[in-house]
Design a protein around this motif. Structure first.
Motif, mmCIF file in Angstrom:
data_model
loop_
_atom_site.group_PDB
_atom_site.id
_atom_site.type_symbol
_atom_site.label_atom_id
_atom_site.label_comp_id
_atom_site.label_asym_id
_atom_site.label_seq_id
_atom_site.Cartn_x
_atom_site.Cartn_y
_atom_site.Cartn_z
ATOM 1 N N ASN A 98 0.615 -1.257 -0.136
ATOM 2 C CA ASN A 98 -0.068 0.111 -0.157
ATOM 3 C C ASN A 98 1.048 1.405 -0.090
ATOM 4 O O ASN A 98 0.529 2.167 -0.596
ATOM 5 C CB ASN A 98 -0.989 -0.153 1.134
ATOM 6 N N PRO A 102 0.640 3.913 -4.858
ATOM 7 C CA PRO A 102 0.261 5.068 -5.233
ATOM 8 C C PRO A 102 1.261 5.689 -6.337
ATOM 9 O O PRO A 102 1.021 6.394 -7.327
ATOM 10 C CB PRO A 102 0.093 6.050 -4.259
ATOM 11 N N ASN A 105 0.859 4.699 -10.583
ATOM 12 C CA ASN A 105 -0.254 4.949 -11.492
ATOM 13 C C ASN A 105 -0.527 6.553 -11.463
ATOM 14 O O ASN A 105 -0.121 7.163 -10.379
ATOM 15 C CB ASN A 105 -1.420 4.178 -11.295
ATOM 16 N N ARG A 106 -0.951 7.101 -12.520
ATOM 17 C CA ARG A 106 -1.302 8.572 -12.651
ATOM 18 C C ARG A 106 -2.572 9.054 -11.661
ATOM 19 O O ARG A 106 -2.399 10.139 -11.339
ATOM 20 C CB ARG A 106 -1.868 8.897 -14.072
ATOM 21 N N ASP A 107 -3.550 8.093 -11.285
ATOM 22 C CA ASP A 107 -4.492 8.463 -10.229
ATOM 23 C C ASP A 107 -3.932 8.534 -8.761
ATOM 24 O O ASP A 107 -4.750 8.958 -7.938
ATOM 25 C CB ASP A 107 -5.709 7.562 -10.439
ATOM 26 N N GLN A 108 -2.595 8.109 -8.659
ATOM 27 C CA GLN A 108 -2.013 7.811 -7.338
ATOM 28 C C GLN A 108 -3.006 7.125 -6.493
ATOM 29 O O GLN A 108 -3.031 7.282 -5.170
ATOM 30 C CB GLN A 108 -1.654 9.022 -6.951
ATOM 31 N N SER A 109 -3.622 5.830 -7.085
ATOM 32 C CA SER A 109 -4.361 5.014 -6.414
ATOM 33 C C SER A 109 -3.724 3.919 -5.805
ATOM 34 O O SER A 109 -2.820 3.566 -6.195
ATOM 35 C CB SER A 109 -5.613 4.637 -7.200
ATOM 36 N N VAL A 110 -4.219 3.533 -4.589
ATOM 37 C CA VAL A 110 -3.666 2.346 -3.709
ATOM 38 C C VAL A 110 -4.412 1.177 -4.111
ATOM 39 O O VAL A 110 -3.805 -0.044 -4.231
ATOM 40 C CB VAL A 110 -3.753 2.531 -2.176
ATOM 41 N N PHE A 111 -5.506 1.265 -5.003
ATOM 42 C CA PHE A 111 -6.385 0.291 -5.397
ATOM 43 C C PHE A 111 -5.955 -0.249 -6.624
ATOM 44 O O PHE A 111 -6.630 -0.183 -7.599
ATOM 45 C CB PHE A 111 -7.710 0.589 -5.314
ATOM 46 N N VAL A 112 -4.628 -0.914 -6.963
ATOM 47 C CA VAL A 112 -4.204 -1.432 -7.927
ATOM 48 C C VAL A 112 -3.504 -2.679 -7.944
ATOM 49 O O VAL A 112 -3.229 -3.130 -6.856
ATOM 50 C CB VAL A 112 -3.110 -0.446 -8.858
ATOM 51 N N ASN A 221 6.729 11.431 -6.752
ATOM 52 C CA ASN A 221 6.937 10.291 -6.047
ATOM 53 C C ASN A 221 8.250 9.883 -5.459
ATOM 54 O O ASN A 221 8.175 9.480 -4.211
ATOM 55 C CB ASN A 221 6.611 8.928 -6.845
#
Length: 405
Positions: A98, A102, A105-112, A221
């Motif tokens: 986790n 982020p 990905n460009r959305d800086q999402s943890v849900f990948v 990042n």
């Protein structure tokens, strides 16, 4: 009438209730502060484990951690307790996953889904690989018990590895192995640059566009700075590409007061990526040694007298002006060729080290540094981190600092 109203029983009752309410709030805050200040070793141990592993400890582990905190000493204390917590597989499979997700990905999402970028971070922390190699190393980590091998053209191996990580028998110490990107993905070792040349980062940031996205998200990042924070209109705009209008909307003042502030510094640095592209047809990173990718000439008619990219040489204009405060290494030349040497330039800065420590602090303490004491702790941990760039002890030090919070 007002004085009579104040003297009525109803108003007095209202005032009494309000006073009682504030007394209750004050008492609650005091009790909370006292409970935090007086948190015992067992409560501190439990908090350390929760923050680092993300799951409750067993009674046996909790007792071991409590004993370590109580005993103190150079080989014990809160750091020893934190190391016990980090031996839990969930530190790698949940907390570190986790932590790094982020960035990929460009959305800086943890849900990948798990990918090679995230797994690289997990492996480097596990093995105490100097983390300044995150932007330079010819490194790759993979699951050595996964039937599907890592591929340059898909993420199937890491999807399978993520499923394996959910199994209680998964052992991060034994079930992850180190290899090279050059041997797995077929790009020259000299062209590898750690996270930058992972398949996940390539797919997210080298795809289409002009490769400026890779530079921007690497800055976000790994230096904790977006373009607005490095905006500087005072430096020489000699390498701004042809696709940037010098008079947007017919007004050159927009370029001089806005566009130039990002592009004058970014374009000479992003030139390091001139030979890279993510090929959507083959679904893999493409590296064309000696041949500048066509994307660097997109919209060249916008300003024909702009800079024409001849190769992958880069120059750091930000060593002058306000962005000298990033703390560039005096042992590096500030110029070079390709992504690897650019990664060395970025990872050699003071901002890089402080960014890694700050990210860990936020992940462990569940808040950003907020006062002088927090900032002092960040400075101390950053100085310690720079001595060997081992990121794992930063998690332990952060947990120690926040164990009573």
């Amino acid at each position: 009438m007002i004085s009579r109203m104040h003297s009525t029983p109803a108003f007095a009752m209202f005032g009494s209730h309000r006073a009682m309410w504030w007394l209750f709030v004050a008492a609650t805050l005091i009790m909370t502060s006292v409970s935090v200040a007086l948190a015992g070793p067992r409560e501190q141990a439990e908090r350390i484990h929760d923050r680092l592993a993300g799951v409750p400890p067993t009674d046996l582990i909790l007792t071991q951690m409590e004993t370590a905190i109580v005993n103190g000493g150079p080989s014990s204390g809160p750091i020893a307790a934190a190391n016990i917590a980090m031996s839990d597989p969930h530190f790698y499979t949940v907390t570190l996953k986790n932590f790094a997700a982020p960035w990929t990905n460009r959305d800086q999402s943890v849900f990948v889904p798990l990918n090679d970028y995230i797994t690289l971070v997990i492996g480097m922390v596990r093995d105490s690989v100097p983390f300044n190699q995150i932007l330079t190393g010819d490194l790759l980590y993979y699951g050595n018990k996964i039937a599907t091998a890592p591929s340059a053209t898909n993420n199937d191996h890491y999807v399978a590895l993520e499923s394996a990580m959910r199994n209680p028998t998964f052992n991060p110490a034994q079930d992850l192995a180190q290899t090279t990107q050059s041997g797995t993905y077929g790009i020259p070792s000299a062209a590898t640059a750690g996270a930058i040349t992972t398949r996940a980062a390539s797919e997210a940031f080298f795809i289409a566009g002009t490769n400026r996205a890779m530079f921007r998200f690497t800055l976000i990042n790994h230096l904790c700075k977006d373009m607005e924070q490095v905006h500087d209109t005072s430096i020489v705009p000699d390498r701004i590409r042809q696709d940037v209008s010098r008079s947007p909307g017919g007004d050159s003042r927009v370029f001089l007061n806005n566009c130039i502030g990002c592009h004058a510094g970014m374009d000479p640095l992003a030139q390091a990526f001139a030979y890279y592209d993510f090929d959507e047809t083959t679904s893999r990173l493409q590296y064309t040694a000696g041949a500048v990718q066509e994307k660097y000439f997109h919209n060249k008619e916008t300003f024909g007298d702009g800079f024409v990219t001849p190769d992958d040489s880069w120059h750091n204009h930000w060593r002058q002006g306000q962005n000298a405060l990033i703390g560039w290494s005096s042992s590096l030349p500030g110029a070079g060729n390709g992504a690897k040497s650019l990664g060395q330039e970025l990872a050699g800065s003071d901002a890089f080290a402080q960014c890694q420590v700050t990210k860990v602090f936020k992940a462990v303490c569940l808040r950003a540094p907020g006062d002088a004491a927090d900032r002092g702790a960040i400075d101390a941990m950053t100085a310690s981190f720079k001595s060997g760039y081992d990121l794992k002890p930063v998690f332990a030090e952060s947990a120690k600092y926040c164990m009573g919070n």
